[in-house]
Write a protein that holds these residues in place. Structure first.
Motif, mmCIF file in Angstrom:
data_model
loop_
_atom_site.group_PDB
_atom_site.id
_atom_site.type_symbol
_atom_site.label_atom_id
_atom_site.label_comp_id
_atom_site.label_asym_id
_atom_site.label_seq_id
_atom_site.Cartn_x
_atom_site.Cartn_y
_atom_site.Cartn_z
ATOM 1 N N ASP A 58 -2.628 -1.156 3.744
ATOM 2 C CA ASP A 58 -3.456 -1.616 2.358
ATOM 3 C C ASP A 58 -4.822 -1.135 2.788
ATOM 4 N N GLY A 59 -4.949 -0.333 3.705
ATOM 5 C CA GLY A 59 -6.298 0.487 3.914
ATOM 6 C C GLY A 59 -7.416 -0.471 4.569
ATOM 7 N N LEU A 60 -8.772 0.154 4.330
ATOM 8 C CA LEU A 60 -9.820 -0.471 5.031
ATOM 9 C C LEU A 60 -9.999 -1.870 4.814
ATOM 10 N N GLY A 66 -0.292 6.099 4.510
ATOM 11 C CA GLY A 66 0.178 5.493 5.419
ATOM 12 C C GLY A 66 1.524 4.783 5.171
ATOM 13 N N GLY A 67 1.446 4.060 3.717
ATOM 14 C CA GLY A 67 2.520 3.159 3.247
ATOM 15 C C GLY A 67 3.653 4.178 3.044
ATOM 16 N N LEU A 68 3.652 5.361 2.270
ATOM 17 C CA LEU A 68 4.679 6.465 2.105
ATOM 18 C C LEU A 68 5.129 6.724 3.197
ATOM 19 N N THR A 95 -22.769 8.434 5.369
ATOM 20 C CA THR A 95 -22.199 8.807 3.984
ATOM 21 C C THR A 95 -21.336 10.089 4.059
ATOM 22 N N ALA A 96 -20.128 10.270 3.417
ATOM 23 C CA ALA A 96 -19.599 11.481 3.300
ATOM 24 C C ALA A 96 -19.685 11.820 1.872
ATOM 25 N N TRP A 97 -20.360 13.109 1.475
ATOM 26 C CA TRP A 97 -20.407 13.674 0.188
ATOM 27 C C TRP A 97 -19.410 14.583 -0.030
ATOM 28 N N GLY A 128 0.889 -1.112 -0.210
ATOM 29 C CA GLY A 128 -0.004 -0.115 -0.036
ATOM 30 C C GLY A 128 0.957 1.123 -0.026
ATOM 31 N N GLY A 129 0.501 2.108 -1.057
ATOM 32 C CA GLY A 129 1.370 3.534 -1.288
ATOM 33 C C GLY A 129 0.307 4.503 -0.885
ATOM 34 N N GLY A 130 -0.405 4.596 0.048
ATOM 35 C CA GLY A 130 -1.108 5.521 0.363
ATOM 36 C C GLY A 130 -0.381 6.426 1.536
ATOM 37 N N GLY A 139 -7.630 10.214 10.926
ATOM 38 C CA GLY A 139 -7.399 9.149 9.958
ATOM 39 C C GLY A 139 -5.787 9.073 9.556
ATOM 40 N N ALA A 140 -5.490 10.172 8.659
ATOM 41 C CA ALA A 140 -4.469 10.232 8.203
ATOM 42 C C ALA A 140 -3.194 10.239 9.041
ATOM 43 N N ALA A 141 -3.422 11.285 10.139
ATOM 44 C CA ALA A 141 -2.549 11.653 11.042
ATOM 45 C C ALA A 141 -2.205 10.529 11.933
ATOM 46 N N PRO A 183 -19.302 6.082 1.139
ATOM 47 C CA PRO A 183 -19.986 5.571 2.440
ATOM 48 C C PRO A 183 -18.797 5.075 3.499
ATOM 49 N N MET A 184 -19.120 5.120 4.733
ATOM 50 C CA MET A 184 -18.155 5.054 5.761
ATOM 51 C C MET A 184 -18.300 3.871 6.409
ATOM 52 N N PHE A 185 -17.306 3.252 6.639
ATOM 53 C CA PHE A 185 -17.333 1.789 7.196
ATOM 54 C C PHE A 185 -16.114 1.917 8.587
ATOM 55 N N HIS A 209 -16.389 22.841 5.590
ATOM 56 C CA HIS A 209 -15.768 23.314 4.366
ATOM 57 C C HIS A 209 -14.532 24.222 4.658
ATOM 58 N N TYR A 210 -13.579 24.102 3.983
ATOM 59 C CA TYR A 210 -12.619 24.967 4.216
ATOM 60 C C TYR A 210 -11.643 25.073 2.753
ATOM 61 N N PRO A 211 -10.758 26.332 2.754
ATOM 62 C CA PRO A 211 -10.080 26.469 1.314
ATOM 63 C C PRO A 211 -9.038 25.446 1.338
HETATM 64 C C1 LIG Z 1 -14.578 11.751 4.222
HETATM 65 C C2 LIG Z 1 -13.314 11.295 4.794
HETATM 66 C C3 LIG Z 1 -12.589 12.688 5.400
HETATM 67 C C4 LIG Z 1 -11.318 12.312 6.013
HETATM 68 N N1 LIG Z 1 -10.732 13.504 6.315
HETATM 69 C C5 LIG Z 1 -9.589 13.338 7.175
HETATM 70 C C6 LIG Z 1 -8.883 14.594 7.696
HETATM 71 O O1 LIG Z 1 -9.279 15.668 7.580
HETATM 72 N N2 LIG Z 1 -7.814 14.268 8.482
HETATM 73 C C7 LIG Z 1 -7.264 13.130 8.481
HETATM 74 O O2 LIG Z 1 -5.992 12.872 9.142
HETATM 75 N N3 LIG Z 1 -7.930 11.896 7.996
HETATM 76 C C8 LIG Z 1 -9.004 12.123 7.331
HETATM 77 N N4 LIG Z 1 -9.429 11.012 6.829
HETATM 78 C C9 LIG Z 1 -8.965 9.666 6.792
HETATM 79 C C10 LIG Z 1 -7.754 9.458 5.951
HETATM 80 O O3 LIG Z 1 -8.231 9.594 4.666
HETATM 81 C C11 LIG Z 1 -7.614 7.764 6.070
HETATM 82 O O4 LIG Z 1 -7.280 7.601 7.368
HETATM 83 C C12 LIG Z 1 -6.251 7.709 5.527
HETATM 84 O O5 LIG Z 1 -6.181 8.010 4.162
HETATM 85 C C13 LIG Z 1 -5.533 6.129 5.707
HETATM 86 O O6 LIG Z 1 -4.412 6.177 4.889
HETATM 87 P P1 LIG Z 1 -4.063 4.729 4.755
HETATM 88 O O7 LIG Z 1 -2.672 4.768 3.809
HETATM 89 O O8 LIG Z 1 -3.844 3.872 5.805
HETATM 90 O O9 LIG Z 1 -5.039 4.004 3.764
HETATM 91 P P2 LIG Z 1 -5.430 4.409 2.227
HETATM 92 O O10 LIG Z 1 -5.312 5.816 1.950
HETATM 93 O O11 LIG Z 1 -6.678 3.716 1.904
HETATM 94 O O12 LIG Z 1 -4.412 3.561 1.424
HETATM 95 C C14 LIG Z 1 -4.237 2.236 1.103
HETATM 96 C C15 LIG Z 1 -3.223 2.079 -0.154
HETATM 97 O O13 LIG Z 1 -3.225 0.691 -0.289
HETATM 98 C C16 LIG Z 1 -3.430 0.281 -1.730
HETATM 99 N N5 LIG Z 1 -3.819 -1.218 -1.617
HETATM 100 C C17 LIG Z 1 -4.811 -1.606 -1.120
HETATM 101 N N6 LIG Z 1 -4.802 -3.154 -1.303
HETATM 102 C C18 LIG Z 1 -3.440 -3.336 -1.833
HETATM 103 C C19 LIG Z 1 -2.961 -4.608 -1.897
HETATM 104 N N7 LIG Z 1 -3.675 -5.743 -2.076
HETATM 105 N N8 LIG Z 1 -1.673 -4.269 -2.677
HETATM 106 C C20 LIG Z 1 -1.178 -3.331 -2.823
HETATM 107 N N9 LIG Z 1 -1.812 -1.739 -2.624
HETATM 108 C C21 LIG Z 1 -2.846 -1.909 -2.057
HETATM 109 C C22 LIG Z 1 -4.621 1.425 -2.116
HETATM 110 O O14 LIG Z 1 -4.543 1.120 -3.355
HETATM 111 C C23 LIG Z 1 -4.084 2.537 -1.549
HETATM 112 O O15 LIG Z 1 -3.349 3.281 -2.314
HETATM 113 C C24 LIG Z 1 -10.925 11.137 6.000
HETATM 114 C C25 LIG Z 1 -11.579 10.249 5.630
HETATM 115 C C26 LIG Z 1 -12.597 10.132 4.962
HETATM 116 C C27 LIG Z 1 -13.334 8.843 4.342
#
Ligand SMILES: Cc1cc2nc3c(=O)[nH]c(=O)nc-3n(C[C@H](O)[C@H](O)[C@H](O)COP(=O)(O)OP(=O)(O)OC[C@H]3O[C@@H](n4cnc5c(N)ncnc54)[C@H](O)[C@@H]3O)c2cc1C
Length: 398
Positions: free
Chosen positions: A164-166, A15-17, A188-190, A11-13, A315-317, A283-285, A220-222
């Motif tokens: 690798d996310g949710l 968290g991964g990066l 659900t977040a729109w 996962g290169g989101g 979440g990202a923090a 939709p949020m899980f 909302h924010y800029p």
């Molecule tokens: C509406 C909304 C608003 C938010 N606002 C905020 C905010 O204001 N501040 C904040 O800190 N957080 C916020 N978050 C939370 C934040 O977006 C997440 O917590 C964060 O993106 C998590 O990062 P992650 O890298 O763990 O997961 P993800 O961002 O989901 O990254 C996972 C990565 O793994 C990859 N992947 C999945 N499966 C595989 C596999 N089998 N092999 C290789 N790669 C794979 C995916 O493609 C993806 O790139 C918000 C979330 C939502 C839904």
């Protein structure tokens, strides 16, 4: 497989990066495999609280956001039905209070900054278009398989980090509990991004705006030096996810639904919602908290470990905090990855689970109705900026 093999990160989101950068900071090599073929512009705004900004600054990534990030001067809280002000939390002194700034960024800009910083390091290899398909971990290391260009490829590592996310594959293989599945929360977040020039001046001010209503709220924010406004409408509704993939960013929503859903709100809020016809529905899980984030030489990080509702914007923090804690644990025990990952899990579990639960609670408070909403509004009005900010200290001051 040796302790000198790279640490494989699935996962290169965010968290991964972040994990790759933190590991490079302690001299450990990593291989990031990311399923998406390219790091495309996904998502919208993220509020990056001081606990995240402090760590990003240490990695040299915060300064890369300078041109794109907007530091809000305050969080302004208003009542949806009539626009009445409930509180203004002053953020101008974030740096003095929490030792780091509070900034709002586009998710794509944060990912670009992390990627740019990662590409400068010889210790980080990134393979996009590569989806993890399986792994074996034992006391000698990990062997992973991933699909790339239609073929199954293999890589060896000293440990595996599931970022690798949710819907984490690593989590499902590590824990294998039939009850451990993402559960739709009924929320659900729109989300949309509107050119700032399309909106009146009060909507363009450098502030994070939060409007509260019955079973719904609006944020909302800029972003991007004030050129665009990020808008998120969060609603409790009966809509159910339409199977796998329903929670991805390209899930389009109909703005007429939103205008109807918010019809009892003040004109100002409706004009903002009506300013965009192009909304993405998310939709949020949720998932139950885990006993441990690690098993042997494999561990979970970010949403894979502790997905959380976005109501504390953490979440990202928390994924960024995980990454720093992972590197600290591995630096302390460079030759014993399994023990280091157990230390990482122990260091992170209590705080991440507490924030996960607090986020859920915050959503309930935002969506109150009737007398309870009235009481909440009274408390917000009576508290004043300083007391409301003090409630965030445990999250922002790490
Ligand atoms: C509406 C909304 C608003 C938010 N606002 C905020 C905010 O204001 N501040 C904040 O800190 N957080 C916020 N978050 C939370 C934040 O977006 C997440 O917590 C964060 O993106 C998590 O990062 P992650 O890298 O763990 O997961 P993800 O961002 O989901 O990254 C996972 C990565 O793994 C990859 N992947 C999945 N499966 C595989 C596999 N089998 N092999 C290789 N790669 C794979 C995916 O493609 C993806 O790139 C918000 C979330 C939502 C839904």
């Amino acid at each position: 497989m040796t302790s000198h093999d790279p640490i494989v990160i699935a996962g290169g989101g965010v968290g991964g990066l972040s994990a790759a950068l933190a590991l490079a900071g302690i001299g450990r090599a990593s291989l990031v495999i990311e399923r998406a073929p390219a790091f495309r512009e996904v998502g919208a705004g993220l509020q990056l609280a001081p606990n995240a900004c402090r760590i990003l600054r240490n990695w040299g990534a915060l300064e890369l956001l300078t041109g794109a990030a907007v530091a809000p001067e305050m969080v302004r809280i208003r009542r949806g039905v009539d626009g009445a002000d409930l509180a203004k939390l002053q953020l101008k002194n974030a740096e003095q209070r929490w030792g780091a700034p509070y900034v709002n960024v586009h998710r794509a800009d944060l990912l670009s900054a992390l990627l740019e910083q990662a590409r400068k390091s010889e210790l980080i290899e990134i393979r996009s278009g590569s989806a993890l398909t399986g792994f074996i971990e034992d006391e000698r290391g990990v062997a992973v398989t991933y699909r790339c260009d239609g073929e199954i490829r293999r890589a060896a590592g000293s440990a595996l980090i599931g970022a690798d996310g949710l819907r984490s594959l690593v989590r499902s293989r590590l824990h294998g509990d039939a009850n451990d599945k993402p559960v739709y929360t009924g929320h659900t977040a729109w989300r949309t991004v509107i050119p700032a020039d399309d909106l009146p001046e009060p909507m363009r001010r450098p502030a994070s705006n939060l409007w509260l209503g019955e079973r719904a709220h609006l944020v909302h924010y800029p972003l991007r030096a004030g050129k665009v406004i990020n808008v998120v409408a969060l609603v409790e509704d009966s809509w159910r996810g339409e199977g796998e993939g329903a929670d991805f960013w390209d899930n389009h929503g109909d703005s007429k639904f939103l205008l109807n859903r918010f019809k009892s709100w003040t004109r100002e809020a409706l004009d903002l919602i009506g300013a965009s016809e192009s909304w993405l529905r998310w939709p949020m899980f949720d998932r139950p908290p885990l006993e441990s984030f690690s098993r042997g030489r494999a561990a979970l990080l970010g949403d894979a470990a502790h997905p959380m509702l976005p109501y504390l914007a953490q979440g990202a923090a928390q994924a960024i905090e995980d990454a720093q804690a992972l590197a600290t644990a591995l630096a302390a025990r460079p030759d014993d990855a399994a023990a280091a990952l157990a230390d990482y899990s122990a260091a992170r579990k209590t705080r991440a689970s507490r924030i996960q639960q607090a986020s859920r609670k915050q959503g309930e408070i935002y969506h109150l109705s009737g007398f309870k909403a009235f009481a909440r509004d009274m408390v917000l009005r009576a508290s004043g900026s300083n007391r409301l900010l003090a409630r965030q200290d445990w999250i922002y001051s790490i």
